[in-house]
Design an enzyme around this catalytic site. Sequence first.
Site, PDB file in Angstrom:
ATOM      1  N   ASP A 170       0.844  -1.193   0.000  1.00  0.00           N
ATOM      2  CA  ASP A 170       0.000   0.000   0.000  1.00  0.00           C
ATOM      3  C   ASP A 170       0.881   1.246   0.000  1.00  0.00           C
ATOM      4  OD1 ASP A 170      -2.275   1.522  -0.012  1.00  0.00           O
ATOM      5  OD2 ASP A 170      -3.026   0.819   1.928  1.00  0.00           O
ATOM      6  N   GLU A 213      -7.750  -0.501   5.336  1.00  0.00           N
ATOM      7  CA  GLU A 213      -6.312  -0.667   5.123  1.00  0.00           C
ATOM      8  C   GLU A 213      -5.645  -1.227   6.377  1.00  0.00           C
ATOM      9  OE1 GLU A 213      -5.528   2.898   1.832  1.00  0.00           O
ATOM     10  OE2 GLU A 213      -5.293   3.302   3.978  1.00  0.00           O
TER      11      GLU A 213
END
Length: 321
Positions: A167, A189
């Site tokens: 990410d 996330e």
Amino acid sequence: ASLRPATQLLCTKSTPILLNQHPTNTMKISAAFAALLASTSQVAAFAPAKLAAPTARYSTSIRSVTAAQKEFFGITEAGPALSQDELKQMVGYKSVDDYVKSGMVVGLGTGSTAYFAVERLGQLLKDGTLKDIVAIPTSIRTKEQAEELGIPLVTLDTHSKLDVAIDGADEVDPDLNLVKGGGGALLREKMVEVCADKFIVIVDESKLCDGLGPGFPLPVEITPFCHEHTLRTIAALPSCEGCDAVLRMGSSSSNVNDGDEIAITDNGNYIVDLHFKESIKDAPTMASELKNTVGVVDHGLFCGMTTAVIIAGSDGISVKE
């Protein structure tokens, strides 16, 4: 097929390796990037910030390209710098090439740089380089991109342990603590990435900072119920002293006020962006205070989670571990 070109254009501080200006090489490079970018129509939605000057302290563990790769791409010791989108593509591709292997469970991040990692995973699955991969997306838009690319998707309900998650980040400090959530996906996330054996962060060098806070507002996801009360409670926390707490309006995927309605996350919550004039003195303490505040779902401080940061800069790509 044995070459991993876009991910291996690297440099050392003493001998930068950049693309040359020879017409044949320029045509070759342009064609390659045109093909690679053909399916990236959503990238414009994540317009990258202007690159900052290189930060030398992060230029460690740098890997150089092979002679064959230099010849293939027409690389010389001097030439024009790549664009920021080209650098983001390279660092996104490199994360997959270096850290993803067949049979893995992979966490897919959200944002302009993570977009290229998802794209690369789809390519390598399609050409057979990778097999038996399943992935967990961290947002609705990443899920949609992965589905378009034919990437098999699962959830944490069936796969609570991930091999690797990849990410981007909005800020990275020298201890590899992060601010994330500018795109509004911070809760998903964190839920996915905290379950990964390795968390690989991919950024351009403009995201590097000496201290978290002043360069990018810290997002905090809160419940809609009595949200004004929760906002005031957050602003009054000792660790948040001096911050300006602002309710995100318009699109949840941007901390820029672009609408009259309160921004709503994929989870149906609101976001408060904390604006700091000075660096956060103790990020882990702030993370704990925010998490312990009733009404706070989660926050954008990712402390002690990072395995490695792959950095795209004006001189190439470096890795900080």
